[in-house]
Design a protein around this motif. Structure first.
Motif, PDB file in Angstrom:
ATOM      1  N   MET A  22       0.816  -1.217   0.000  1.00 56.14           N
ATOM      2  CA  MET A  22       0.000   0.000   0.000  1.00 56.14           C
ATOM      3  C   MET A  22       0.856   1.278   0.000  1.00 56.14           C
ATOM      4  O   MET A  22       0.403   2.326   0.416  1.00 56.14           O
ATOM      5  CB  MET A  22      -0.968   0.005   1.184  1.00 56.14           C
ATOM      6  CG  MET A  22      -1.749  -1.275   1.376  1.00 56.14           C
ATOM      7  SD  MET A  22      -2.872  -1.649   0.036  1.00 56.14           S
ATOM      8  CE  MET A  22      -4.180  -0.508   0.365  1.00 56.14           C
ATOM      9  N   ARG A  23       2.081   1.183  -0.482  1.00 59.09           N
ATOM     10  CA  ARG A  23       2.961   2.354  -0.532  1.00 59.09           C
ATOM     11  C   ARG A  23       2.815   3.112  -1.842  1.00 59.09           C
ATOM     12  O   ARG A  23       3.017   4.311  -1.869  1.00 59.09           O
ATOM     13  CB  ARG A  23       4.396   1.933  -0.283  1.00 59.09           C
ATOM     14  CG  ARG A  23       4.575   1.472   1.152  1.00 59.09           C
ATOM     15  CD  ARG A  23       6.013   1.236   1.499  1.00 59.09           C
ATOM     16  NE  ARG A  23       6.142   0.938   2.910  1.00 59.09           N
ATOM     17  CZ  ARG A  23       6.708  -0.150   3.389  1.00 59.09           C
ATOM     18  NH1 ARG A  23       7.207  -1.041   2.559  1.00 59.09           N
ATOM     19  NH2 ARG A  23       6.786  -0.345   4.679  1.00 59.09           N
ATOM     20  N   GLN A  40       0.566   0.720   9.257  1.00 64.55           N
ATOM     21  CA  GLN A  40      -0.029   1.849   8.548  1.00 64.55           C
ATOM     22  C   GLN A  40      -1.429   2.162   9.079  1.00 64.55           C
ATOM     23  O   GLN A  40      -1.785   3.322   9.257  1.00 64.55           O
ATOM     24  CB  GLN A  40      -0.093   1.553   7.044  1.00 64.55           C
ATOM     25  CG  GLN A  40       1.257   1.517   6.394  1.00 64.55           C
ATOM     26  CD  GLN A  40       1.193   1.061   4.944  1.00 64.55           C
ATOM     27  OE1 GLN A  40       0.171   0.589   4.463  1.00 64.55           O
ATOM     28  NE2 GLN A  40       2.309   1.173   4.250  1.00 64.55           N
ATOM     29  N   LEU A  41      -2.183   1.129   9.340  1.00 64.74           N
ATOM     30  CA  LEU A  41      -3.552   1.295   9.817  1.00 64.74           C
ATOM     31  C   LEU A  41      -3.588   1.934  11.200  1.00 64.74           C
ATOM     32  O   LEU A  41      -4.296   2.914  11.433  1.00 64.74           O
ATOM     33  CB  LEU A  41      -4.259  -0.064   9.838  1.00 64.74           C
ATOM     34  CG  LEU A  41      -5.736  -0.087  10.148  1.00 64.74           C
ATOM     35  CD1 LEU A  41      -6.518   0.631   9.063  1.00 64.74           C
ATOM     36  CD2 LEU A  41      -6.218  -1.525  10.265  1.00 64.74           C
ATOM     37  N   PHE A  42      -2.784   1.410  12.129  1.00 67.89           N
ATOM     38  CA  PHE A  42      -2.822   1.891  13.510  1.00 67.89           C
ATOM     39  C   PHE A  42      -2.128   3.227  13.697  1.00 67.89           C
ATOM     40  O   PHE A  42      -2.433   3.964  14.629  1.00 67.89           O
ATOM     41  CB  PHE A  42      -2.238   0.848  14.456  1.00 67.89           C
ATOM     42  CG  PHE A  42      -3.045  -0.432  14.464  1.00 67.89           C
ATOM     43  CD1 PHE A  42      -4.432  -0.419  14.517  1.00 67.89           C
ATOM     44  CD2 PHE A  42      -2.415  -1.661  14.397  1.00 67.89           C
ATOM     45  CE1 PHE A  42      -5.172  -1.588  14.515  1.00 67.89           C
ATOM     46  CE2 PHE A  42      -3.146  -2.838  14.392  1.00 67.89           C
ATOM     47  CZ  PHE A  42      -4.523  -2.800  14.451  1.00 67.89           C
ATOM     48  N   GLN A  49      -3.828   2.437   4.920  1.00 68.19           N
ATOM     49  CA  GLN A  49      -4.913   1.495   5.153  1.00 68.19           C
ATOM     50  C   GLN A  49      -4.492   0.105   4.719  1.00 68.19           C
ATOM     51  O   GLN A  49      -3.482  -0.069   4.051  1.00 68.19           O
ATOM     52  CB  GLN A  49      -6.161   1.920   4.395  1.00 68.19           C
ATOM     53  CG  GLN A  49      -5.957   2.034   2.898  1.00 68.19           C
ATOM     54  CD  GLN A  49      -7.185   2.573   2.194  1.00 68.19           C
ATOM     55  OE1 GLN A  49      -8.111   3.043   2.829  1.00 68.19           O
ATOM     56  NE2 GLN A  49      -7.199   2.496   0.882  1.00 68.19           N
ATOM     57  N   ALA A  50      -5.274  -0.866   5.092  1.00 67.04           N
ATOM     58  CA  ALA A  50      -5.028  -2.261   4.706  1.00 67.04           C
ATOM     59  C   ALA A  50      -5.792  -2.551   3.420  1.00 67.04           C
ATOM     60  O   ALA A  50      -6.773  -1.882   3.113  1.00 67.04           O
ATOM     61  CB  ALA A  50      -5.477  -3.193   5.820  1.00 67.04           C
ATOM     62  N   PRO A  51      -5.365  -3.553   2.671  1.00 66.76           N
ATOM     63  CA  PRO A  51      -6.111  -3.933   1.466  1.00 66.76           C
ATOM     64  C   PRO A  51      -7.449  -4.562   1.826  1.00 66.76           C
ATOM     65  O   PRO A  51      -7.690  -4.922   2.975  1.00 66.76           O
ATOM     66  CB  PRO A  51      -5.191  -4.938   0.781  1.00 66.76           C
ATOM     67  CG  PRO A  51      -4.361  -5.491   1.866  1.00 66.76           C
ATOM     68  CD  PRO A  51      -4.197  -4.391   2.877  1.00 66.76           C
ATOM     69  N   THR A  52      -8.288  -4.700   0.842  1.00 67.02           N
ATOM     70  CA  THR A  52      -9.586  -5.341   1.025  1.00 67.02           C
ATOM     71  C   THR A  52      -9.397  -6.859   0.992  1.00 67.02           C
ATOM     72  O   THR A  52      -8.831  -7.390   0.038  1.00 67.02           O
ATOM     73  CB  THR A  52     -10.565  -4.917  -0.080  1.00 67.02           C
ATOM     74  OG1 THR A  52     -10.678  -3.497  -0.068  1.00 67.02           O
ATOM     75  CG2 THR A  52     -11.922  -5.556   0.107  1.00 67.02           C
TER      76      THR A  52
END
Length: 151
Positions: free
Chosen positions: A59-60, A104-106, A111-114
């Motif tokens: 997700m970069r 990344q999320l915390f 965000q995380a992927p789906t």
């Protein structure tokens, strides 16, 4: 007195056991061998370097070269297909991907992927979502999906 197996018998037992383990792992590897990186045709790319694939799946990299927003789809962490994809294509372990996504999320920086429930759902979602990327165990026959070469 304890009797020990004869050396030849011991070697035969080890050979048979290792052969059975190899067959079991080989069968699993062929069934869950994620060799195909797939994308929605709107992504505008035909090939990625291994590093670019890593950047998209961690997700970069958030946009395709044509400016379309990237939407990443993955299977659950415990999926054999996910593990195979992470190891063979990204050269990472699934827990390493999870660690990047969680950080990344915390931290609020990404965000995380789906996560999708099955390979078929992944194929459907990637085909219908502009800018989507995912993976499959075999090349899909659908014209609404593009197989990306990984260099």
């Amino acid at each position: 007195m304890i009797s020990r197996p004869a050396p030849a018998r011991s070697r035969v037992c080890r050979f048979v056991l290792s052969s059975l383990i190899g067959v079991a792992l080989g069968t699993c590897a062929f069934r869950a061998c994620a060799q195909e990186l797939i994308a929605n045709p709107g992504s505008g790319v035909d090939a990625l370097t291994r590093n670019e694939a890593r950047l998209y799946f961690t997700m970069r990299l958030k946009n395709w070269p044509n400016g379309t927003l990237v939407k990443v789809f993955v299977l659950p962490d415990n999926s054999a297909l996910h593990g195979s994809f992470a190891n063979r294509i990204l050269e990472l372990y699934p827990y390493q991907l999870r660690r990047v996504w969680d950080r990344q999320l915390f931290s609020g920086t990404g965000q995380a992927p789906t996560t999708v429930a099955s390979e078929q759902e992944m194929l459907d979602r990637v085909a219908t979502t502009p800018g989507a990327i995912g993976y499959a165990s075999a090349a899909p026959s659908s014209s609404s999906l593009r197989v990306l070469e990984v260099r």
